[in-house]
Write an enzyme that holds these catalytic residues in place. Structure first.
Site, PDB file in Angstrom:
ATOM      1  N   GLY A  12      45.835  30.810  46.453  1.00  0.00           N
ATOM      2  CA  GLY A  12      45.480  31.833  47.445  1.00  0.00           C
ATOM      3  C   GLY A  12      44.129  31.518  48.056  1.00  0.00           C
ATOM      4  N   GLY A  16      42.668  27.961  47.517  1.00  0.00           N
ATOM      5  CA  GLY A  16      42.630  27.127  48.709  1.00  0.00           C
ATOM      6  C   GLY A  16      41.222  26.606  48.969  1.00  0.00           C
ATOM      7  N   LYS A 105      37.510  38.316  36.680  1.00  0.00           N
ATOM      8  CA  LYS A 105      36.592  39.261  36.011  1.00  0.00           C
ATOM      9  C   LYS A 105      37.333  40.352  35.260  1.00  0.00           C
ATOM     10  CE  LYS A 105      36.658  39.892  40.666  1.00  0.00           C
ATOM     11  NZ  LYS A 105      36.441  38.863  41.678  1.00  0.00           N
ATOM     12  N   ASP A 201      35.830  47.197  40.031  1.00  0.00           N
ATOM     13  CA  ASP A 201      35.489  45.782  40.144  1.00  0.00           C
ATOM     14  C   ASP A 201      34.027  45.537  39.740  1.00  0.00           C
ATOM     15  OD1 ASP A 201      35.966  42.978  41.363  1.00  0.00           O
ATOM     16  OD2 ASP A 201      34.224  43.700  42.466  1.00  0.00           O
ATOM     17  N   LYS A 205      32.344  43.312  36.428  1.00  0.00           N
ATOM     18  CA  LYS A 205      31.271  42.316  36.517  1.00  0.00           C
ATOM     19  C   LYS A 205      30.052  42.737  35.696  1.00  0.00           C
ATOM     20  CE  LYS A 205      32.925  41.038  41.119  1.00  0.00           C
ATOM     21  NZ  LYS A 205      32.835  41.447  42.553  1.00  0.00           N
ATOM     22  N   GLY A 302      34.776  35.500  49.040  1.00  0.00           N
ATOM     23  CA  GLY A 302      35.183  34.566  50.080  1.00  0.00           C
ATOM     24  C   GLY A 302      35.640  33.255  49.477  1.00  0.00           C
TER      25      GLY A 302
END
Lengths: 435, 435
Positions: A12, A16, A105, A201, A205, A302
């Site tokens: 993905g 990628g 994570k 999320d 972390k 990103g």
């Protein structure tokens, strides 16, 4: 020198990016690592996508289990995400003596203790720089760069989606729901944004960072988590008038009787560098007893920023894989037999400062009643705004910043304030950190 | 486990800090390193000081050479500084098979190539996190955290003294000489401040960073160095009006035909985080092709921040010393046989933007003459301030910001401008980076 053979699970966005950067910078990476790092197999359910990204230059399969058991693979890169099949694959890879690099994570925060124990037993490395704050090498800083220090606390903007939303809410004075839609349109927020906007999320972390900062197990289930979906832009405005910015922070703090581990919208003095981290950027502030405060800033998500962290781990594992496991950098910064079972404190025990906003009747004596309640609870006031009532309005806002107190003490005082007949509705409470 | 035995050379500020932090955090450091790290011998000419700092708990000597040849010592920590005896001691330690940890940027920038070659030959490590930006783990970030990237450029505030002076000049509008005196009184500047204020210290650090960022040898003698002693506070004020701050930056940039390596006062847009790094703090901004921009911020000097870096290196060496030298992290990030002889470009070849200030006669046509010269040199103007002449004054200031051009082109245009009869004296030229 013989290349290191990598099996990539998931092609993905990050997969990628990893494929692209590893290929583009192959020469430079080899000059650093001392040998080529080569993706030999890519596993993805979407074989057409895998073929498109790789141009058919490597072996493709839709069976990830065939990769983690392949004797020709040295390192497995897990970029599937989630707790389900990813966990099985990582454990299977470890069982087969493979080193693992992962950006997952959620998996580490929830099942990390089990995974690291398995890796320890097998003498393989599990590297996870990409799991926290994307391309910023914060795991390496905490695990290796700051080893001299007793780390006192850390606080991070570690979710780009929410930081983008908060920046836009402040810039444009728009409500949460509207900015969320904009963020979704721009690709900064997912169709189901719950994990991001509700702070889950960031809590994953923060959990991982707390473990390596303090030498404690992952305790995600004990983290206090509050997102930004209920944040009113009126509070962003008032905070600004008082010289503060509101950021969603992941905070881990060492205290005498345990560790604080919490994610919530937080007022920060606008003079702090971290208060000026805007848009989808990430930053982590770490306080060590010797070094003082250090800050790490960059892109937290990103394709290529995250790939940067994945590949840094690949180079690390390549450099270290021949060393005896006893002399490698421990997964969680501390030697495995030196992890201590320090408890995460419940939110009621957390000590911090508060921003309070309340709607009150605009008549004499109201402020005296409220400040009396706070004084009775030994809560001192650092700053206060009392707005003039708007023309024809019987009510007005009082906003105050308090000094530090325990959360349960603040809550008790707030309950008493809410019980006053002159106070309308609930008191808005936000936490504040001077950092 | 058997402790690692350390010989400490120099018990001044950083040596004292190292001793103190290693003792205070011994338990936590051992939990990370897997074995105790113990200072067994301290060498200093000032034995009374050594006795006072250590409380006589370790062996003391005034003969540093006895330490670097002592078979009982595993790691030598060199905190003497300078190029003289420090170089002899480091080479002798390496010759005797000892790993070396040093904070000595001058030594590495000037003699690093020789020292690393000797270490390579002997199979020992030379670690130097403390040589650049004190407690900020920037060497580790460049060498290990960003290995996936083709690093395009880096720019750092890497000298606390000059950043303190520049912050004060801006805050209080005072001239350099006056602020320098204040800095000396506060202990932020030395009695002879030349190395700091003339940019030599920053150039040492920029040289070291350029080597590990680009895989090139240390080329300190090729660095362009311009300090802040000639900076006029009037230019700090004009820069501010234009939305810029002036910082002393160490810059290394990869270009097609070589590498830029330069230290000079630099205009930076005030919106950039690094423009807001104030006082004696340090920060380094690194641009990688995959990760984008990352920033590292913290204390760049002082006893304990620098000790933090020294001890992180001690832990690293402790963890890695049993691994075979071929699989350790290379000293300069790239494998020793992969360092490339890329030349440092002369300053005339540097391409950047400029801030120009000139004193001109206040009469029609002057601006046309000046802008014509710039246009002839293909230098475009980004912003311009023309001040009204003060009452009774025949001259006034023109300030302009240019777009990018080669330095030699800018210099030629400036020479032509200075030759105009309407222009009084020299044109002030400062470099500008958008970062």
């Amino acid at each position: 020198m013989k290349p290191i053979n990598v099996g990539l699970l998931g092609i993905g966005t990050v997969g990628g990016g990893t494929y692209t950067v590893l290929k583009r910078n192959a020469e430079e990476i080899t000059r650093r690592a001392g040998r080529p790092i080569r993706i030999v197999t890519v596993a993805d359910k979407n074989l057409a996508l895998a073929r498109q990204v790789t141009g058919g230059e490597v072996e493709l399969t839709d069976d990830a289990f065939s990769v983690v058991t392949d004797p020709g693979i040295d390192i497995v890169v897990e970029l599937i995400g989630g707790y389900g099949v990813a966990k099985e694959l990582v454990l299977k890879a470890i069982e087969n003596g493979k080193h693992v690099v992962t950006a997952n994570k959620a998996l580490l925060a929830v099942h990390g203790n089990e995974i690291f124990a398995a890796a320890q037993k097998k003498g393989v490395m599990v590297a996870f720089e990409a799991a926290v704050a994307g391309g910023i090498p914060i795991i390496k800083a905490l695990r290796e760069g700051l080893t001299a220090n007793r780390i006192e606390w850390l606080a991070g903007i570690i979710n780009g989606t929410t930081n983008f939303i908060l920046s836009e809410m402040r810039d444009k004075g728009l409500p949460f729901a509207e900015v969320l839609k904009e963020a979704q349109a721009l690709g900064y927020a997912e169709a189901d944004p719950t994990f991001d906007v509700e702070g889950v999320d960031a809590a994953h972390k923060a959990t991982i960072m707390s473990a390596i900062a303090f030498g404690i197990p992952m305790q995600f289930d004990k983290a206090y988590i509050e997102g930004i979906s209920k944040l009113d832009s009126v509070d962003i405005g008032y905070a600004e008038q008082l010289g503060y910015r509101i950021k969603l922070l992941g905070i881990a703090r060492r205290r005498e009787n345990g560790v604080e581990l919490r994610v919530h919208p937080t007022l920060i003095p606008e003079k702090r560098l971290i208060a000026n981290v805007e848009g989808a950027m990430n930053a982590v502030l770490v306080q060590g007893d010797a070094v003082g405060a250090t800050l790490y800033y960059g892109k937290g998500a990103g394709a290529e920023p995250t790939a940067s962290a994945v590949i840094a781990d690949l180079v690390d594992v390549t450099r270290l894989h021949t060393s005896d496991p006893e002399h490698r950098v421990p997964h969680l910064a501390f030697q495995p037999d030196q992890v201590r079972d320090v408890p995460v404190l419940p939110i009621e025990e957390v000590v911090t400062s508060y921003y309070l906003r309340m709607r009150v009747e605009d008549k004499p004596g109201v402020l005296a009643d409220i400040t009396r309640i706070l004084a009775d609870s030994s809560i001192s006031i650092e700053a206060l705004i009392q707005k003039e009532a708007a023309e024809g309005e019987a009510h007005t806002d009082i906003i105050m910043l308090t000094h530090q107190t325990a959360e349960k003490n603040a809550n008790a005082a707030i309950a008493r304030i809410e019980a006053l007949p002159v106070v309308q509705g609930k008191v808005v409470k936000l936490r504040m950190e001077t950092l």
